[in-house]
Design a protein around this motif. Sequence first.
Motif, PDB file in Angstrom:
ATOM      1  N   TYR A 288       0.851  -1.193   0.000  1.00 39.65           N
ATOM      2  CA  TYR A 288       0.000   0.000   0.000  1.00 39.65           C
ATOM      3  C   TYR A 288       0.885   1.241   0.000  1.00 39.65           C
ATOM      4  O   TYR A 288       1.983   1.232   0.565  1.00 39.65           O
ATOM      5  N   ARG A 289       0.394   2.295  -0.607  1.00 37.80           N
ATOM      6  CA  ARG A 289       1.139   3.546  -0.648  1.00 37.80           C
ATOM      7  C   ARG A 289       0.826   4.376   0.592  1.00 37.80           C
ATOM      8  O   ARG A 289      -0.271   4.273   1.158  1.00 37.80           O
ATOM      9  N   LYS A 315      -3.980   0.358  -2.695  1.00 32.29           N
ATOM     10  CA  LYS A 315      -3.000  -0.666  -3.038  1.00 32.29           C
ATOM     11  C   LYS A 315      -2.064  -0.191  -4.139  1.00 32.29           C
ATOM     12  O   LYS A 315      -2.458   0.550  -5.045  1.00 32.29           O
ATOM     13  N   ILE A 316      -0.818  -0.617  -4.039  1.00 35.97           N
ATOM     14  CA  ILE A 316       0.151  -0.374  -5.105  1.00 35.97           C
ATOM     15  C   ILE A 316      -0.053  -1.438  -6.174  1.00 35.97           C
ATOM     16  O   ILE A 316       0.053  -2.639  -5.892  1.00 35.97           O
TER      17      ILE A 316
END
Length: 319
Positions: A288-289, A315-316
């Motif tokens: 996650y960012r 989410k990335i």
Amino acid sequence: MNSGVKVLAESTDLRSVPSEFSFVNEPTGSNSDSIPIIDFSSLTSGNPDQRSKVIQELGKACEEWGFFVLVNHGISETLMKATIEGALEFFDLPEEDKQKYEAKHVSDPIKYGRGSAITTSDKKIFLWRDFIKSYVHPEFHYPDKPQNFREIIFEYAKRSRFDFNLSYKELFAANYYPPCPQPDQAIGLPPHTDHGLLTFLIHNGVTGLQIQHNGKWFNTNSPQNSILVNTADQLEIFSNGRYKSVKHRAVVNNQATRISVVIPNGPAPEAIVGPASPLVQRDGRPLYRPFKYIEYVETQLSNTVDGKVNLDYAKIQDN
């Protein structure tokens, strides 16, 4: 709505759900007696083996279920009962006493909602629920009626508070779900996840909370004087996906009023949230960012209520 769901449900001629409340629920499975039970007294035990065992059980509950039942938590049954009764007394107040807290902005410290509307993926619907919400930490806000409700909210919120060793906000929320003439055609709260860290829930003995586990919906059962706890979005993010923030919903019935009291908590609005560095190192990459918590909340409020929209947004994505 000009009047709340409570007023609507008490109408003597109500035989069906008004069209603006129409909501088709996914089928429900059986009762779930498998939700993990966590003994809080073991977490504070002086016995290191006992403490280690329950910490492992807690981790497993958060990983596999995202829900657990907390027992022996130290909050008296008398206080829990008074909290539920105080909430019911609030909803029994005349409408003019409650309307002054009617929600005008998401940041209002106290918000009263009457059959509030939400937007799902395909339409706008009204919920079979009235509610009162007030921020109780770090600043304490409360409705001025009924008498003694302030003291009850303050004490219950204080006893429910965990020391997260960070700056965070805590909310007190009470929900009123009256009997519904067509419970399969309405919803108290549609499927969603909570955007904070942890959410603590007690109720008046009338069931209605359902959780999604392994793709199926289950009724939740909890022993008397226990607290239902669910892990929320920020804990899934902080754990880099190890702990699960699972979908849950509130269904209604045609027999009895359900009262629930919920204490959700989350980081301070300006806090930067993201996966814990040791867990990123363990997993090899963040899932996650990082972002400001207030940005996450505002994104959720502007999105449709369809479960994990926000977590997917955070989410990335793999290239």
